[in-house]
Design an enzyme around this catalytic site. Structure first.
Site, PDB file in Angstrom:
ATOM      1  N   HIS A 208       0.934  -1.272  -0.174  1.00  0.00           N
ATOM      2  CA  HIS A 208      -0.160  -0.152  -0.058  1.00  0.00           C
ATOM      3  C   HIS A 208       0.128   1.247  -0.090  1.00  0.00           C
ATOM      4  O   HIS A 208       0.467   2.568  -0.284  1.00  0.00           O
ATOM      5  CB  HIS A 208      -1.018   0.039   1.329  1.00  0.00           C
ATOM      6  CG  HIS A 208      -0.068   0.233   2.702  1.00  0.00           C
ATOM      7  ND1 HIS A 208       0.611  -0.070   2.813  1.00  0.00           N
ATOM      8  CD2 HIS A 208      -0.737   1.200   3.544  1.00  0.00           C
ATOM      9  CE1 HIS A 208       1.344   0.237   4.615  1.00  0.00           C
ATOM     10  NE2 HIS A 208       0.429   1.039   4.514  1.00  0.00           N
TER      11      HIS A 208
HETATM   12  N1  UDP Z   1      -3.833  -4.871   8.614  1.00  0.00           N
HETATM   13  C1  UDP Z   1      -4.993  -5.570   9.194  1.00  0.00           C
HETATM   14  N2  UDP Z   1      -6.126  -5.406   8.278  1.00  0.00           N
HETATM   15  C2  UDP Z   1      -5.621  -5.560   6.619  1.00  0.00           C
HETATM   16  C3  UDP Z   1      -4.204  -5.058   6.493  1.00  0.00           C
HETATM   17  C4  UDP Z   1      -3.336  -4.683   7.903  1.00  0.00           C
HETATM   18  O1  UDP Z   1      -5.785  -5.476   9.968  1.00  0.00           O
HETATM   19  O2  UDP Z   1      -6.123  -5.991   5.437  1.00  0.00           O
HETATM   20  C5  UDP Z   1      -2.938  -4.399  10.216  1.00  0.00           C
HETATM   21  C6  UDP Z   1      -1.839  -5.091  10.337  1.00  0.00           C
HETATM   22  O3  UDP Z   1      -1.681  -6.117  10.879  1.00  0.00           O
HETATM   23  C7  UDP Z   1      -0.994  -4.209  10.596  1.00  0.00           C
HETATM   24  C8  UDP Z   1      -1.505  -2.147  10.301  1.00  0.00           C
HETATM   25  O4  UDP Z   1      -2.894  -3.193   9.698  1.00  0.00           O
HETATM   26  O5  UDP Z   1      -0.795  -4.254  12.500  1.00  0.00           O
HETATM   27  C9  UDP Z   1      -1.030  -1.711   9.118  1.00  0.00           C
HETATM   28  O6  UDP Z   1      -1.402  -0.746   8.865  1.00  0.00           O
HETATM   29  P1  UDP Z   1      -0.963  -0.973   7.645  1.00  0.00           P
HETATM   30  O7  UDP Z   1      -0.236  -1.551   6.564  1.00  0.00           O
HETATM   31  O8  UDP Z   1      -1.606   0.151   6.789  1.00  0.00           O
HETATM   32  O9  UDP Z   1       0.198   0.932   8.154  1.00  0.00           O
HETATM   33  P2  UDP Z   1       1.901   0.644   8.167  1.00  0.00           P
HETATM   34  O10 UDP Z   1       1.793  -0.580   9.516  1.00  0.00           O
HETATM   35  O11 UDP Z   1       3.009   0.566   6.987  1.00  0.00           O
HETATM   36  O12 UDP Z   1       0.977   2.182   8.768  1.00  0.00           O
END
Ligand code: UDP
Length: 367
Positions: A208
Site C-alpha cells: 500500500h
Molecule cells: N492490517 C489489517 N488488515 C489489513 C491490512 C493490515 O488489520 O487488511 C493491520 C496490520 O496487521 C497492521 C496494521 O494494519 O497491524 C498495519 O497497517 P498499514 O499496513 O496500513 O500501515 P503501516 O503499518 O505501514 O503504517
C-alpha cells in the site's frame, strides 16, 4: 489527567487500542478520542473500533480523500478547535500520518503537551510523507515514546539530548495489541475457512505504500514477483483501496487470493498460520516477527532495522528477481524468534506511567 488522543488511520487504531485499554485501568485518567477520518471505509476504520472495543470517538472530523496540504490543514483547524474547548493536559499521537502531524502541531501551538508514541523511527528517505511527518512530530513533542533502542539512538544522534523534551524507550505497543488480541481472535474469525486455507501453505502479502503504488514500474515488478511465487505457494493479498484502484482484475494469477482489507482479528489469524509475509507495511514487518514468521520487505529501506540485522527480515525493494529469491531464502531460514526486541507486551504500561509523570519530570534522555 485529561488526555486527547488523535487517530485517523488503521495502524493508529490498533496502537491506540492497546494504550486505551491501559488508560482505562486508571481512574484518575480521562481519554477523549478524536478520529480525523483519514481512513473511513468500514473495513479500514469501524471494524477496528468494534472488534477491539476502542472507546467511541467523541469527535469525528471526517477529513479524507484530498491532497496532503488540504488534509493536514483541515485537520489542524479541526483539532485546534477541539483542544481549545476541551483544554486537555496532553495530546497523544501515534506513528507518522498526516493525523499525527496535525494533532501534534495543533497541540503545541496551544501550549498543550504532546506525547508521540512510536517516536524516533527513521527511514532516512525524505521523499516519504511518513518520514516528514515523523521528524516534524518528534521535534515538537514533549514526551517521545520510542519502541526500540534504535529509535532512541536516532534521536540521540539528532541532538535530542539538548532539547527540552523527555525521550523514553517503552517497547512497541503493537506487540501489546498482538499478544492481547491474538488470544481471542480465533473465536471471532472465520476467514481461513472461507478462503479454504486450513492446512495449506500460503504467503501473506500487503502492498500500500505510496512509493510502490505511485510508481507503475515498482508495482508491475511486485505483481510479477507475486505471480511467480504463486506457482509454488498460494498467496493471500488483502488489498488496500489505493492499490486495488490501480490493479486491473486480470493482473494477478488465480492462485492469488485478492481480497478486501480485513479486520485485525482476521489479520491475526492469517499471520498465525502463514508460512511467510511479503509486505511494504511497517506494522506487518513486526507482526511477522511476533508470530515467528520470516518476512520479505518490499521496500528499499526499513525503520525496523533490528529485524534485518537479526535475519528475520530481508529487504527486497521492488525488484521482481530479488523478491522471488528473497522469498526462497527466507523460507529456509530459522532465526531465533525468542529475542525480546519490542518489550513483549509491556509498552502500554510504560507509556501510561510516562504520561502521568509528564510535566513533573523535567527533561531527560533515557534508554
Ligand atoms: N492490517 C489489517 N488488515 C489489513 C491490512 C493490515 O488489520 O487488511 C493491520 C496490520 O496487521 C497492521 C496494521 O494494519 O497491524 C498495519 O497497517 P498499514 O499496513 O496500513 O500501515 P503501516 O503499518 O505501514 O503504517
Amino acid at each position: 489527567m485529561k488526555l486527547v488522543t488523535v487517530v485517523g488511520a488503521r495502524p493508529q487504531f490498533i496502537k491506540a487500542a492497546a494504550v486505551s485499554r491501559e488508560i482505562a485501568q486508571h481512574s484518575d485518567m480521562q481519554e477523549l478520542i478524536v478520529h480525523t477520518g483519514q481512513h473511513f471505509d468500514s473495513n479500514m476504520s469501524d471494524i477496528f473500533f468494534e472488534e477491539m472495543r476502542i472507546p467511541r470517538p467523541q469527535y469525528r472530523l471526517d477529513i479524507h480523500s484530498m491532497g496532503h496540504g488540504a488534509m493536514t490543514g483541515r485537520m489542524l483547524e479541526g483539532i485546534e478547535g477541539i483542544l481549545a474547548d476541551e483544554k486537555p493536559d496532553a495530546v497523544v499521537v501515534y506513528g507518522d500520518t498526516n493525523s499525527t502531524l496535525a494533532g501534534a502541531l495543533a497541540a503545541k501551538k496551544l501550549h498543550v503537551s504532546v506525547a508521540h508514541v512510536e517516536a524516533g523511527l527513521r527511514s532516512f528517505n525524505m521523499t516519504m510523507p511518513e518520514e516528514i511527518n515523523r521528524i516534524l512530530t518528534d521535534r515538537i513533542s514533549d514526551l517521545l515514546l520510542c519502541p526500540t533502542d534504535n529509535a532512541v539512538l536516532n534521536l540521540r544522534r539528532e541532538g535530542y539530548g539538548d532539547f527540552p523534551c523527555t525521550v523514553l524507550k517503552t517497547g512497541d505497543v503493537m506487540q501489546d495489541a498482538a499478544l492481547f488480541y491474538s488470544a481471542i481472535s480465533a473465536k471471532a474469525s472465520t476467514l481461513l475457512e472461507r478462503l479454504d486455507l486450513h492446512g495449506e501453505p500460503y504467503a501473506l502479502c500487503t502492498v500500500h505504500r505510496a512509493e510502490n503504488t505511485d510508481s507503475p514500474e515498482r508495482l508491475d515488478a511486485i505483481v510479477a514477483a507475486l505471480n511467480t511465487i504463486a506457482a509454488s505457494m498460494r498467496v493471500v493479498l488483502p488489498l488496500h483501496p489505493r492499490t486495488a484502484a490501480l490493479l486491473p482484475r486480470d493482473a494477478l494469477v488465480e492462485r492469488i487470493a485478492r481480497i478486501d482489507p480485513v479486520g485485525y482479528f482476521d489479520m491475526l489469524e492469517l499471520l498465525k498460520h502463514t508460512n511467510i509475509v511479503l509486505t511494504d507495511s511497517g506494522g506487518l514487518q513486526k507482526e511477522a516477527f511476533f508470530f515467528a514468521k520470516p518476512c520479505v520487505t518490499l521496500r528499499d529501506e526499513t525503520e525496523w532495522v533490528e529485524l534485518v540485522e537479526g535475519g528475520y527480515n530481508a529487504l527486497a525493494g521492488a525488484n521482481a528477481e530479488t523478491i522471488v529469491s528473497s522469498f526462497s531464502t527466507m523460507l529456509g531460514r530459522r532465526p531465533d524468534f525468542d529475542q525480546d526486541l519490542y518489550g513483549r507486551g509491556s509498552a502500554s504500561g510504560k507509556i501510561v506511567e510516562a504520561l502521568k509523570r509528564l510535566g513533573t519530570d523535567g527533561r531527560s534522555i533515557a534508554r
